[in-house]
Design a protein around this motif. Structure first.
Motif, PDB file in Angstrom:
ATOM      1  N   VAL A 414       8.958   3.211   5.397  1.00 54.33           N
ATOM      2  CA  VAL A 414       8.802   2.371   6.500  1.00 54.33           C
ATOM      3  C   VAL A 414       7.366   2.419   7.196  1.00 54.33           C
ATOM      4  CG1 VAL A 414       9.175   1.203   8.675  1.00 54.33           C
ATOM      5  CG2 VAL A 414      10.997   1.690   7.255  1.00 54.33           C
ATOM      6  N   GLN A 415       6.826   3.731   7.308  1.00 52.44           N
ATOM      7  CA  GLN A 415       5.642   4.024   7.909  1.00 52.44           C
ATOM      8  C   GLN A 415       4.528   3.771   7.045  1.00 52.44           C
ATOM      9  OE1 GLN A 415       5.067   8.006   9.176  1.00 52.44           O
ATOM     10  NE2 GLN A 415       3.022   7.671  10.165  1.00 52.44           N
ATOM     11  N   ALA A 416       4.719   4.161   5.811  1.00 51.66           N
ATOM     12  CA  ALA A 416       3.493   3.651   4.546  1.00 51.66           C
ATOM     13  C   ALA A 416       3.555   2.055   4.453  1.00 51.66           C
ATOM     14  CB  ALA A 416       4.186   4.283   3.429  1.00 51.66           C
ATOM     15  N   LEU A 417       4.744   1.385   4.636  1.00 56.23           N
ATOM     16  CA  LEU A 417       4.588  -0.051   4.076  1.00 56.23           C
ATOM     17  C   LEU A 417       4.084  -0.708   5.410  1.00 56.23           C
ATOM     18  CD1 LEU A 417       7.885  -0.684   2.257  1.00 56.23           C
ATOM     19  CD2 LEU A 417       5.534  -1.034   1.469  1.00 56.23           C
ATOM     20  N   ASN A 418       4.097  -0.232   6.525  1.00 59.14           N
ATOM     21  CA  ASN A 418       3.665  -0.760   7.803  1.00 59.14           C
ATOM     22  C   ASN A 418       2.016  -0.631   7.713  1.00 59.14           C
ATOM     23  OD1 ASN A 418       6.034  -1.729   8.975  1.00 59.14           O
ATOM     24  ND2 ASN A 418       6.158   0.338  10.210  1.00 59.14           N
ATOM     25  N   THR A 419       1.624   0.434   7.212  1.00 65.31           N
ATOM     26  CA  THR A 419       0.112   0.624   7.078  1.00 65.31           C
ATOM     27  C   THR A 419      -0.378  -0.219   5.972  1.00 65.31           C
ATOM     28  OG1 THR A 419       0.526   3.000   7.561  1.00 65.31           O
ATOM     29  CG2 THR A 419      -1.528   2.463   6.646  1.00 65.31           C
ATOM     30  N   SER A 420       0.555  -0.308   4.876  1.00 63.32           N
ATOM     31  CA  SER A 420      -0.024  -1.160   3.621  1.00 63.32           C
ATOM     32  C   SER A 420       0.011  -2.572   4.084  1.00 63.32           C
ATOM     33  CB  SER A 420       0.969  -1.177   2.614  1.00 63.32           C
ATOM     34  OG  SER A 420       2.225  -1.564   2.839  1.00 63.32           O
ATOM     35  N   ILE A 421       0.607  -3.098   5.204  1.00 64.02           N
ATOM     36  CA  ILE A 421       0.475  -4.563   5.681  1.00 64.02           C
ATOM     37  C   ILE A 421      -1.038  -4.693   6.287  1.00 64.02           C
ATOM     38  CG2 ILE A 421       1.255  -6.194   7.253  1.00 64.02           C
ATOM     39  CD1 ILE A 421       4.151  -5.248   6.918  1.00 64.02           C
ATOM     40  N   ALA A 422      -1.335  -3.745   7.009  1.00 65.65           N
ATOM     41  CA  ALA A 422      -2.716  -4.032   7.608  1.00 65.65           C
ATOM     42  C   ALA A 422      -3.759  -3.984   6.690  1.00 65.65           C
ATOM     43  CB  ALA A 422      -2.833  -2.710   8.752  1.00 65.65           C
ATOM     44  N   ILE A 423      -3.555  -2.937   5.806  1.00 65.67           N
ATOM     45  CA  ILE A 423      -4.412  -2.909   4.557  1.00 65.67           C
ATOM     46  C   ILE A 423      -4.537  -4.128   3.965  1.00 65.67           C
ATOM     47  CG2 ILE A 423      -5.272  -1.688   2.469  1.00 65.67           C
ATOM     48  CD1 ILE A 423      -3.889   0.850   3.743  1.00 65.67           C
ATOM     49  N   SER A 424      -3.433  -4.708   3.295  1.00 66.78           N
ATOM     50  CA  SER A 424      -3.472  -5.908   2.386  1.00 66.78           C
ATOM     51  C   SER A 424      -3.991  -7.176   3.197  1.00 66.78           C
ATOM     52  CB  SER A 424      -2.030  -6.087   2.054  1.00 66.78           C
ATOM     53  OG  SER A 424      -0.984  -6.493   3.182  1.00 66.78           O
ATOM     54  N   ASN A 425      -3.817  -7.128   4.519  1.00 69.88           N
ATOM     55  CA  ASN A 425      -4.302  -8.370   5.212  1.00 69.88           C
ATOM     56  C   ASN A 425      -5.856  -8.151   5.145  1.00 69.88           C
ATOM     57  OD1 ASN A 425      -1.991  -9.516   5.951  1.00 69.88           O
ATOM     58  ND2 ASN A 425      -1.627  -8.235   7.954  1.00 69.88           N
ATOM     59  N   ASP A 426      -6.244  -6.686   5.571  1.00 68.92           N
ATOM     60  CA  ASP A 426      -7.748  -6.963   5.754  1.00 68.92           C
ATOM     61  C   ASP A 426      -8.448  -7.181   4.283  1.00 68.92           C
ATOM     62  OD1 ASP A 426      -7.563  -5.870   8.313  1.00 68.92           O
ATOM     63  OD2 ASP A 426      -7.539  -3.734   7.768  1.00 68.92           O
ATOM     64  N   LEU A 427      -7.686  -6.515   3.195  1.00 68.81           N
ATOM     65  CA  LEU A 427      -8.535  -6.783   2.117  1.00 68.81           C
ATOM     66  C   LEU A 427      -8.337  -8.273   1.625  1.00 68.81           C
ATOM     67  CD1 LEU A 427      -6.960  -3.723  -0.255  1.00 68.81           C
ATOM     68  CD2 LEU A 427      -9.148  -4.326   0.561  1.00 68.81           C
ATOM     69  N   PHE A 428      -7.257  -8.996   1.942  1.00 66.98           N
ATOM     70  CA  PHE A 428      -7.058 -10.379   1.675  1.00 66.98           C
ATOM     71  C   PHE A 428      -8.289 -11.098   2.579  1.00 66.98           C
ATOM     72  CE2 PHE A 428      -5.185 -14.589   3.036  1.00 66.98           C
ATOM     73  CZ  PHE A 428      -5.038 -15.083   1.700  1.00 66.98           C
ATOM     74  N   LEU A 429      -8.500 -10.667   3.812  1.00 63.18           N
ATOM     75  CA  LEU A 429      -9.499 -11.775   4.392  1.00 63.18           C
ATOM     76  C   LEU A 429     -10.922 -11.233   3.904  1.00 63.18           C
ATOM     77  CD1 LEU A 429      -8.437 -10.867   8.189  1.00 63.18           C
ATOM     78  CD2 LEU A 429      -8.090 -12.985   6.793  1.00 63.18           C
ATOM     79  N   SER A 430     -10.985 -10.227   3.297  1.00 65.92           N
ATOM     80  CA  SER A 430     -12.382  -9.978   2.652  1.00 65.92           C
ATOM     81  C   SER A 430     -12.364 -10.279   1.166  1.00 65.92           C
ATOM     82  CB  SER A 430     -12.594  -8.394   2.746  1.00 65.92           C
ATOM     83  OG  SER A 430     -11.795  -7.611   2.088  1.00 65.92           O
ATOM     84  N   ALA A 431     -11.390 -11.289   0.625  1.00 64.75           N
ATOM     85  CA  ALA A 431     -11.221 -11.645  -0.578  1.00 64.75           C
ATOM     86  C   ALA A 431     -11.382 -10.550  -1.490  1.00 64.75           C
ATOM     87  CB  ALA A 431     -12.286 -12.495  -1.016  1.00 64.75           C
ATOM     88  N   ARG A 432     -10.779  -9.213  -1.322  1.00 64.08           N
ATOM     89  CA  ARG A 432     -10.516  -8.203  -2.267  1.00 64.08           C
ATOM     90  C   ARG A 432      -9.293  -8.009  -2.575  1.00 64.08           C
ATOM     91  NH1 ARG A 432     -13.285  -3.255   0.904  1.00 64.08           N
ATOM     92  NH2 ARG A 432     -12.789  -2.039  -0.977  1.00 64.08           N
ATOM     93  N   ALA A 433      -8.151  -8.852  -2.233  1.00 60.60           N
ATOM     94  CA  ALA A 433      -6.759  -8.686  -2.641  1.00 60.60           C
ATOM     95  C   ALA A 433      -6.413 -10.013  -2.640  1.00 60.60           C
ATOM     96  CB  ALA A 433      -6.091  -7.828  -1.780  1.00 60.60           C
ATOM     97  N   ASP A 434      -5.322 -10.411  -3.674  1.00 57.71           N
ATOM     98  CA  ASP A 434      -4.852 -11.780  -3.736  1.00 57.71           C
ATOM     99  C   ASP A 434      -3.608 -11.853  -2.640  1.00 57.71           C
ATOM    100  OD1 ASP A 434      -2.200 -13.155  -5.692  1.00 57.71           O
ATOM    101  OD2 ASP A 434      -4.300 -13.840  -5.845  1.00 57.71           O
TER     102      ASP A 434
END
Length: 475
Positions: A414-434
């Motif tokens: 859970v801790q790892a996935l919570n961190t991954s949510i923030a990372i995926s959102n940042d990458l998505f906003l910077s157009a570096r993630a789908d």
């Protein structure tokens, strides 16, 4: 002539006692051996000795259990069965004591003159010149007693069997108490788990709505297509549907608890603490031999077995002669004015009976064989109950250990996935993630949180079930 009667009586007694030979039976002896320990530990400290109020610390749960022990219909039905068994002891005890009764009556009788009785009465005079009254009246009052001498202990053994059956019903009630407490506790923790899941879903709905707004802004800026918007919308709708499903399960769980405590549907008061912060109690399993004393179902099976053994003795005693004594004393007269004129109206009797089965004893044999079969059945049931008790404890001890390890790993997930949510959102906003990576990460995080709560529920259930398996809760 006297010698002839002596020979007849001696022959009758010889035939009676010859007929008392009982069929041979193959009986079975129960095995009480259990392993010396559940694992390497042989510590005799046992959690089952704790009272349920000491074991469960939640005040809301304690209140529910208290109410259930007073209002649960099944438990109250069992209490009446205990009263029935207690009255059976009283009835059996009365059978080997003398039965004493009082009888009074009045009647009138007219017989034909040309019958043997009528012809005899016509020549019978109460006083010179006075015939027996016709029609003949009859008045009487009498005290009588009957008593079967329990020379083979048939009646005493029947009473002892009733005592064992009564004790078995008491242990059955105790076992029902342990089951009831465990069922309420498990349902209560399930309710807390559902509350936590509902809170997580509602929190995720808010996060997903924010993500949907961002995607819509990005669509207006032509950075994403309508497909991305629809996929985010679909995720929001799916999570909202989970919310209503959980709410339905909450209603059903509350009503299950309401049924157990014997009341109509109403909200169940419960703790608002974070469910995942609950810490299961430390468990001391003791040694397996303690199950024979702590588990009510084992003790119930033991009492049933004791009663079955006594029932064989009762059935066997039916092959032997029974000795009965009957006596009576009273007053009897053809006219009420003579009823209390003694000693002329006085009557008494004393009779002894010796009765034994001689020919066609099939019914007694069938009862004897059935009693033996039930005793063997009770042996197997006793051994099965001990085996089941040991396996239940062993399973729950293993579950406690495995769930503790599982929970630690799930918490890290859970801790790892919570961190991954923030990372995926940042990458998505910077157009570096789908956007699909964002959706999948959010879905995995929600599922992992649900799994964490489910694992915590399994931990709490194991804490409840090991207490039940060890025989705790009824004291």
């Amino acid at each position: 002539m006297n010698n002839t009667f002596k020979y007849i009586i001696a022959l009758g007694l010889a035939l009676n006692f010859t007929g008392c030979k009982t069929p041979e039976l193959v009986q079975k002896t129960e095995k009480k051996e259990v392993p010396l320990s559940y694992n390497s530990s042989k510590d005799t400290l046992n959690t089952a000795t704790l009272k349920w109020k000491e074991y469960f610390k939640d005040v809301y749960l304690d209140s529910l259990i208290n109410t259930a022990l007073s209002n649960n219909q099944e438990l109250n039905i069992t209490m009446q069965e205990i009263d029935v068994a207690k009255n059976e002891i009283r009835a059996r005890k009365g059978e080997y004591l003398p039965f004493v009764g009082l009888k009074g009556g009045a009647g009138v009788e007219k017989v034909g003159r040309y019958t043997s009785q009528g012809a005899n009465d016509a020549n019978t005079e109460i006083k010179p010149g006075i015939e027996t009254p016709e029609p003949l009246q009859d008045y009487g009052v009498k005290a009588y007693a009957t008593w079967e001498l329990d020379i083979w202990n048939k009646l005493h053994n029947a009473k002892k069997a009733s005592v064992s059956k009564y004790l078995a019903t008491v242990e059955g009630k105790n076992f029902m108490v342990t089951n009831l407490i465990a069922e309420i506790a498990n349902s209560y923790y399930e309710l807390l788990a559902l509350d936590s899941q509902l809170a997580i879903v509602q929190q995720n709905i808010g996060l997903q709505n924010n993500a949907l707004k961002i995607v819509k802004f990005q669509k207006e800026a032509t950075r994403v297509t309508e497909l991305a918007v629809k996929r985010f919308e679909a995720q929001v709708f799916n999570t909202k549907s989970l919310e209503f499903g959980i709410q339905q399960r909450i209603v059903e769980t509350e009503n299950r608890i309401n049924f157990l405590v014997g009341r109509f549907p109403q909200p169940v008061k419960r703790s608002t603490d974070n469910f995942t912060d609950l810490v299961p109690n430390a468990i001391s399993a003791g040694i397996p031999s303690q199950l024979l004393e702590n588990r009510p179902d084992v003790k119930q099976a033991e009492m049933d077995l004791a009663a079955a053994k006594l029932d064989i003795k009762v059935a066997k005693a039916r092959f032997f002669p029974s000795v009965g004594i009957s006596a009576g004393i009273g007053l009897n007269a053809f006219d009420a004015k003579y009823l209390f004129k003694t000693p002329e109206s006085l009557l008494y009797s004393l009779t002894g009976d010796l009765v034994a089965p001689l020919i066609n004893r099939n019914a007694i044999k069938a009862s004897y064989y059935s009693a033996n079969a039930k005793q063997i059945q009770a042996v197997y049931n006793y051994e099965k109950t001990i085996l089941n008790a040991y396996i239940e404890v062993a399973n729950q001890l293993a579950k406690i250990e495995n769930m503790n390890k599982t929970y630690d790993l799930k918490a890290q997930q859970v801790q790892a996935l919570n961190t991954s949510i923030a990372i995926s959102n940042d990458l998505f906003l910077s157009a570096r993630a789908d956007y699909m990576e964002v959706l999948l990460t959010q879905r995995d995080a929600l599922e992992s949180k649900f799994d964490l709560i489910e694992t915590k529920l399994q931990q709490m259930n194991a804490m409840v079930n090991i207490y039940h398996a060890l025989g705790g809760g009824w004291k």
